[in-house]
Design a protein around this motif. Structure first.
Motif, PDB file in Angstrom:
ATOM      1  N   PRO A 112      65.610  44.768  60.702  1.00 32.47           N
ATOM      2  CA  PRO A 112      64.793  45.523  61.659  1.00 32.47           C
ATOM      3  C   PRO A 112      65.647  45.896  62.870  1.00 32.47           C
ATOM      4  O   PRO A 112      66.541  45.133  63.251  1.00 32.47           O
ATOM      5  CB  PRO A 112      63.685  44.529  62.037  1.00 32.47           C
ATOM      6  N   GLU A 113      65.364  47.059  63.446  1.00 33.80           N
ATOM      7  CA  GLU A 113      66.232  47.558  64.535  1.00 33.80           C
ATOM      8  C   GLU A 113      65.402  48.352  65.548  1.00 33.80           C
ATOM      9  O   GLU A 113      64.460  49.045  65.179  1.00 33.80           O
ATOM     10  CB  GLU A 113      67.303  48.463  63.925  1.00 33.80           C
ATOM     11  N   ILE A 114      65.761  48.240  66.807  1.00 33.34           N
ATOM     12  CA  ILE A 114      65.175  49.099  67.836  1.00 33.34           C
ATOM     13  C   ILE A 114      66.313  49.747  68.627  1.00 33.34           C
ATOM     14  O   ILE A 114      67.428  49.212  68.655  1.00 33.34           O
ATOM     15  CB  ILE A 114      64.245  48.331  68.804  1.00 33.34           C
ATOM     16  N   GLY A 115      66.015  50.869  69.246  1.00 30.32           N
ATOM     17  CA  GLY A 115      67.091  51.536  69.965  1.00 30.32           C
ATOM     18  C   GLY A 115      66.593  52.434  71.081  1.00 30.32           C
ATOM     19  O   GLY A 115      65.442  52.881  71.067  1.00 30.32           O
ATOM     20  N   TYR A 116      67.465  52.652  72.047  1.00 24.53           N
ATOM     21  CA  TYR A 116      67.198  53.610  73.126  1.00 24.53           C
ATOM     22  C   TYR A 116      68.221  54.719  72.988  1.00 24.53           C
ATOM     23  O   TYR A 116      69.408  54.451  72.811  1.00 24.53           O
ATOM     24  CB  TYR A 116      67.326  52.927  74.495  1.00 24.53           C
ATOM     25  N   GLN A 117      67.735  55.960  73.054  1.00 26.66           N
ATOM     26  CA  GLN A 117      68.644  57.082  72.824  1.00 26.66           C
ATOM     27  C   GLN A 117      68.692  58.019  74.028  1.00 26.66           C
ATOM     28  O   GLN A 117      67.697  58.199  74.717  1.00 26.66           O
ATOM     29  CB  GLN A 117      68.187  57.871  71.595  1.00 26.66           C
ATOM     30  N   TRP A 118      69.866  58.586  74.229  1.00 26.97           N
ATOM     31  CA  TRP A 118      70.046  59.601  75.263  1.00 26.97           C
ATOM     32  C   TRP A 118      70.217  60.943  74.540  1.00 26.97           C
ATOM     33  O   TRP A 118      71.330  61.244  74.060  1.00 26.97           O
ATOM     34  CB  TRP A 118      71.274  59.289  76.104  1.00 26.97           C
ATOM     35  N   PRO A 119      69.134  61.719  74.445  1.00 28.50           N
ATOM     36  CA  PRO A 119      69.255  62.982  73.699  1.00 28.50           C
ATOM     37  C   PRO A 119      70.099  64.009  74.447  1.00 28.50           C
ATOM     38  O   PRO A 119      70.042  64.098  75.674  1.00 28.50           O
ATOM     39  CB  PRO A 119      67.801  63.465  73.589  1.00 28.50           C
ATOM     40  N   ILE A 120      70.875  64.751  73.666  1.00 25.79           N
ATOM     41  CA  ILE A 120      71.658  65.865  74.224  1.00 25.79           C
ATOM     42  C   ILE A 120      71.001  67.124  73.663  1.00 25.79           C
ATOM     43  O   ILE A 120      71.130  67.426  72.478  1.00 25.79           O
ATOM     44  CB  ILE A 120      73.134  65.757  73.790  1.00 25.79           C
ATOM     45  N   LYS A 121      70.296  67.819  74.552  1.00 22.44           N
ATOM     46  CA  LYS A 121      69.491  68.961  74.101  1.00 22.44           C
ATOM     47  C   LYS A 121      70.269  70.260  74.301  1.00 22.44           C
ATOM     48  O   LYS A 121      70.942  70.429  75.312  1.00 22.44           O
ATOM     49  CB  LYS A 121      68.191  68.997  74.903  1.00 22.44           C
ATOM     50  N   LYS A 122      70.130  71.152  73.313  1.00 20.94           N
ATOM     51  CA  LYS A 122      70.810  72.446  73.400  1.00 20.94           C
ATOM     52  C   LYS A 122      69.756  73.543  73.239  1.00 20.94           C
ATOM     53  O   LYS A 122      69.100  73.627  72.196  1.00 20.94           O
ATOM     54  CB  LYS A 122      71.858  72.531  72.289  1.00 20.94           C
ATOM     55  N   LEU A 123      69.586  74.343  74.294  1.00 18.22           N
ATOM     56  CA  LEU A 123      68.621  75.450  74.248  1.00 18.22           C
ATOM     57  C   LEU A 123      69.381  76.766  74.163  1.00 18.22           C
ATOM     58  O   LEU A 123      70.304  76.997  74.939  1.00 18.22           O
ATOM     59  CB  LEU A 123      67.741  75.442  75.501  1.00 18.22           C
ATOM     60  N   GLU A 124      68.963  77.617  73.227  1.00 18.99           N
ATOM     61  CA  GLU A 124      69.640  78.908  73.047  1.00 18.99           C
ATOM     62  C   GLU A 124      68.620  79.972  72.679  1.00 18.99           C
ATOM     63  O   GLU A 124      67.523  79.649  72.201  1.00 18.99           O
ATOM     64  CB  GLU A 124      70.652  78.822  71.888  1.00 18.99           C
ATOM     65  N   THR A 125      68.988  81.206  72.878  1.00 17.11           N
ATOM     66  CA  THR A 125      68.138  82.301  72.395  1.00 17.11           C
ATOM     67  C   THR A 125      68.983  83.528  72.072  1.00 17.11           C
ATOM     68  O   THR A 125      70.027  83.765  72.694  1.00 17.11           O
ATOM     69  CB  THR A 125      67.057  82.660  73.431  1.00 17.11           C
ATOM     70  N   ASP A 126      68.517  84.280  71.082  1.00 24.38           N
ATOM     71  CA  ASP A 126      69.153  85.558  70.754  1.00 24.38           C
ATOM     72  C   ASP A 126      68.317  86.711  71.304  1.00 24.38           C
ATOM     73  O   ASP A 126      68.740  87.860  71.262  1.00 24.38           O
ATOM     74  CB  ASP A 126      69.251  85.715  69.225  1.00 24.38           C
ATOM     75  N   ASP A 127      67.143  86.370  71.783  1.00 22.98           N
ATOM     76  CA  ASP A 127      66.199  87.378  72.233  1.00 22.98           C
ATOM     77  C   ASP A 127      66.414  87.643  73.732  1.00 22.98           C
ATOM     78  O   ASP A 127      66.243  86.745  74.558  1.00 22.98           O
ATOM     79  CB  ASP A 127      64.779  86.854  71.960  1.00 22.98           C
ATOM     80  N   ALA A 128      66.761  88.880  74.063  1.00 25.74           N
ATOM     81  CA  ALA A 128      67.028  89.209  75.471  1.00 25.74           C
ATOM     82  C   ALA A 128      65.772  89.040  76.321  1.00 25.74           C
ATOM     83  O   ALA A 128      65.849  88.692  77.500  1.00 25.74           O
ATOM     84  CB  ALA A 128      67.545  90.645  75.566  1.00 25.74           C
ATOM     85  N   ASN A 129      64.592  89.248  75.699  1.00 28.05           N
ATOM     86  CA  ASN A 129      63.339  89.114  76.448  1.00 28.05           C
ATOM     87  C   ASN A 129      63.072  87.664  76.858  1.00 28.05           C
ATOM     88  O   ASN A 129      62.313  87.414  77.780  1.00 28.05           O
ATOM     89  CB  ASN A 129      62.159  89.609  75.595  1.00 28.05           C
TER      90      ASN A 129
END
Lengths: 509, 190
Positions: A273-290
């Protein structure tokens, strides 16, 4: 404001406004069946289940094989390798018993010796009864066992005779240097080997006595205490315990600390059994100019609060250190968006502008002139909106354990397949209304993210024979974005996590 | 997958591209159809008819104009057809409406949300709302509106004037403070 400007703004807003659509229903209604039923998820799950089942069966078969082997050795009088090993153990027992008796003789008086003999006579009577009972039980329960040869080996006839003629038994016992009773001795050696064994034991006993004589008295006393404790344990065990009952004999085995170990396992099986704390690295992108403005807003004002993970693994480890570790993992990531609204409220108040004083005759007329004053107050209203992403993954990893002094390090890499992704809360979409309530559909996020990979190290510390704890820094990334095709902003995660696990090993090495 | 690839795939009747097209345009078209029909089920039917026609006639699409405008025109036609089926005809009143339209509206009208604007259009008389939608939002000319609705061009102009007059009346009836309060409530209850 010019009315035509208003209409232009209206056109811009309405021409791009959207309404939620049940895509699955629409695609079905249009007979578009592009998405073939994915066979990968059920295939992966069933393969994992089969693998775990196979490993479990293999493990238990493996352990049972050795247990049955050792049991069958006790049950089978035929000479083979395993029976030889057992015979050696039993011979050692017998010798220890003899030595113990002999040490007792040295340490105690003649009177004490006679008392021992009396006790042994009583116990031998009990053993005969137990042996007969055991024989009848075995005959009833398992007729396949050749109880004749089996009980011939333990010499019931001799024992019976000794009961009928206690004096003879006493003489026999005396003649054998006050060793353990006849039936106990016979337990430890088959009938067809009795003569040679007895001779062998006598020779060994003589050697041991010589050795004892050569040792200082204190050493003999210390040893005699150990021997006494061991020999006391022997009569307390019934025949059925010694020869037929595995579980009870197991309780006796720990006393035999000098027994050779033949359970050196090639594989071990562990639950983690395992528990964990994570530091997410989020990447936001868009191809839509609007959506560029919305992207900037989200990059600026959306923060990841925290991410937790819990998992359970099964680990199959080879004694070379290589291991395979499938399992199941759940995780939850929380995101928060802070929307700041500037609200302007206009207050209209009356303000004294002028006081006119006119004197007419003796009368003074004072006229106060007020005018409306409009003051604008601006407030900043901050709205905190959160949403969470819950995921269920099937991870499978391979690794290698490198042993160091006092601890071990696992080097591990693996793949994980996301089988379920659920989102809840409100997502900032920049339009009016500013937030969209996330529902159980794929309007903004996918329901399954697919394949991901991870790698890291586990620093293990042994707690006891069965348990280890580990601390594992681990990096993982997904190959796909979590956003659905309808979402203009692509959102992708990688994680760096610190995990704490406990390894429970079902079999010791 | 870009739009040209999707269109080329749809011409080949590639189901993957058809699915991509549906996913891209369905939310926009459903909103459009809803502006003409004011009923979610009818709007869904109109949108479905629209996609069927798009897949049927996509080979006739010449890449001269904007694809979105083309597909929206089909959606408008499908909405009007559904409306026709429901009531027997589109039933645009032939009226002469010559009131002068005020040229200014309060500044806060620029802050209206999409939902507010849809609400305003919904409150227009039905005939006037259809003409208003076609002329102002979809960019039809009066000639095109007259052909599509089978009415005179002058009637289309009259209906537009009527819609604009009514629209401005409604905007003037709104108070800015109320607008702010409504926004605040809406955000809090999202």
């Amino acid at each position: 404001m010019d009315y035509l400007d208003f209409e232009k703004g209206l056109k811009d807003k309405l021409s791009q406004s959207r309404k939620e659509v049940d895509m699955n229903r629409l695609l079905n209604d249009l007979n578009i069946h592009n998405e073939k039923p994915s066979r990968f998820i059920p295939g992966f799950l069933s393969t994992s289940a089969l693998l775990i089942a196979f490993l479990s069966i293999a493990y238990f078969s493996y352990t049972n094989y050795f247990s049955e082997k050792s049991t069958s050795v006790a049950h089978t009088i035929q000479a083979n390798e395993a029976s030889k090993a057992v015979e050696i153990d039993k011979s050692q027992l017998s010798i220890e018993a003899n030595v113990s008796s002999e040490a007792s003789i040295i340490a105690q008086s003649k009177k004490a010796q006679n008392k021992i003999i009396e006790v042994e006579q009583q116990e031998s009577s009990q053993k005969i009864i137990e042996a007969k009972t055991a024989k009848s039980i075995i005959d009833q329960t398992n007729p396949q066992i050749n109880t004749n040869s089996y009980f011939k080996g333990i010499g019931i006839d001799q024992a019976s005779e000794s009961v009928l003629n206690p004096k003879k038994n006493l003489n026999n016992s005396t003649a054998k240097h006050f060793s353990i009773p006849a039936e106990n001795k016979i337990i430890l050696s088959p009938k067809n080997q009795t003569t040679s064994k007895e001779l062998d034991k006598s020779t060994k006993s003589a050697e041991i006595i010589a050795d004892i004589n050569a040792k200082p008295l204190e050493t003999i006393k210390e040893n005699s205490q150990v021997w006494n404790s061991k020999i006391e344990a022997i009569p307390s065990l019934s025949l059925i315990t010694l020869q037929t009952n595995e579980t009870q004999s197991a309780s006796f085995l720990p006393l035999l600390k000098d027994c050779p170990t033949f359970k050196d396992r090639l594989w071990t099986f562990s639950f983690i059994p395992e528990i964990g704390y994570q530091w997410p690295i989020k990447k936001l992108e868009t191809d839509d100019a609007n959506a560029a403005g919305l992207l900037e807003e989200r990059k600026q004002d959306e923060i990841t609060l925290e991410s937790f993970q819990a998992a359970a693994y099964f680990e199959l480890k080879h004694n070379s250190g290589l291991y395979l570790k499938p399992g199941i993992s759940i995780s939850k990531t929380n995101e928060q968006f802070k929307l700041k609204n500037n609200i302007t409220i206009s207050d209209t108040t009356l303000q004294l502008v002028r006081i006119d004083t006119i004197i007419v005759n003796d009368t003074i007329e004072i006229t106060q002139i007020y005018e409306e004053k409009i003051s604008d107050s601006t407030f900043v209203n901050t709205i905190n909106s959160t949403y969470s992403i819950s995921q269920v993954d099937i991870p499978i990893s391979i690794g290698y354990t490198h042993l160091l002094e006092g601890f071990a390090i696992d080097f591990e890499i693996g793949a994980k397949f996301n089988i379920l992704t659920r989102t809840s809360g409100s997502l900032y979409i920049g339009d009016e209304p500013a937030f969209a309530r996330l529902r159980d559909d794929e309007t903004y996020f996918r329901r399954s993210v697919g394949l991901g990979f991870f790698g890291g190290i586990n620093i293990r510390k042994q707690l006891n024979a069965f348990g280890e704890v580990y601390l594992a820094p681990r990096f993982q990334f997904n190959t796909k974005t979590i956003s659905s095709d309808g979402n203009a902003i692509s959102q992708k995660y990688s994680n760096f996590g610190l995990h704490l696990g406990y390894v429970y090993t079902f079999a010791t090495k | 997958m870009n739009l040209n690839t999707i269109i080329e795939g749809c011409k080949r009747q590639d189901s993957k591209c058809q699915e991509a097209l549906v996913k891209q345009y369905a939310p926009i078209l459903l909103r459009l159809c809803n502006r003409y029909l004011y009923d979610e089920h009818l709007a869904y039917d109109a949108m479905q008819d629209c996609f069927i026609n798009v897949f049927k006639y996509i080979n006739g699409y010449k890449e001269e104009g904007k694809f979105e405008a083309w597909i929206k025109r089909i959606a408008v036609n499908c909405s009007l057809n559904v409306r026709k089926k429901m009531s027997g005809s589109i039933n645009i009143e032939e009226i002469e409406y010559t009131n002068d339209v005020p040229t200014f509206v309060p500044d806060f009208a620029a802050k209206f949300s999409t939902e507010d604007l849809l609400l305003l259009i919904e409150r227009l008389p039905k005939s006037a709302a259809i003409v208003f939608n076609m002329y102002v939002v979809e960019g039809y000319s009066h000639k095109e509106i007259a052909e599509a609705l089978d009415i005179k061009e002058s009637s289309s102009r009259s209906q537009l004037t009527r819609a604009r007059t009514k629209m401005i009346e409604m905007i003037n009836d709104c108070k800015e403070s109320e607008k702010i309060r409504m926004d605040k409530i809406r955000i809090q209850y999202q």
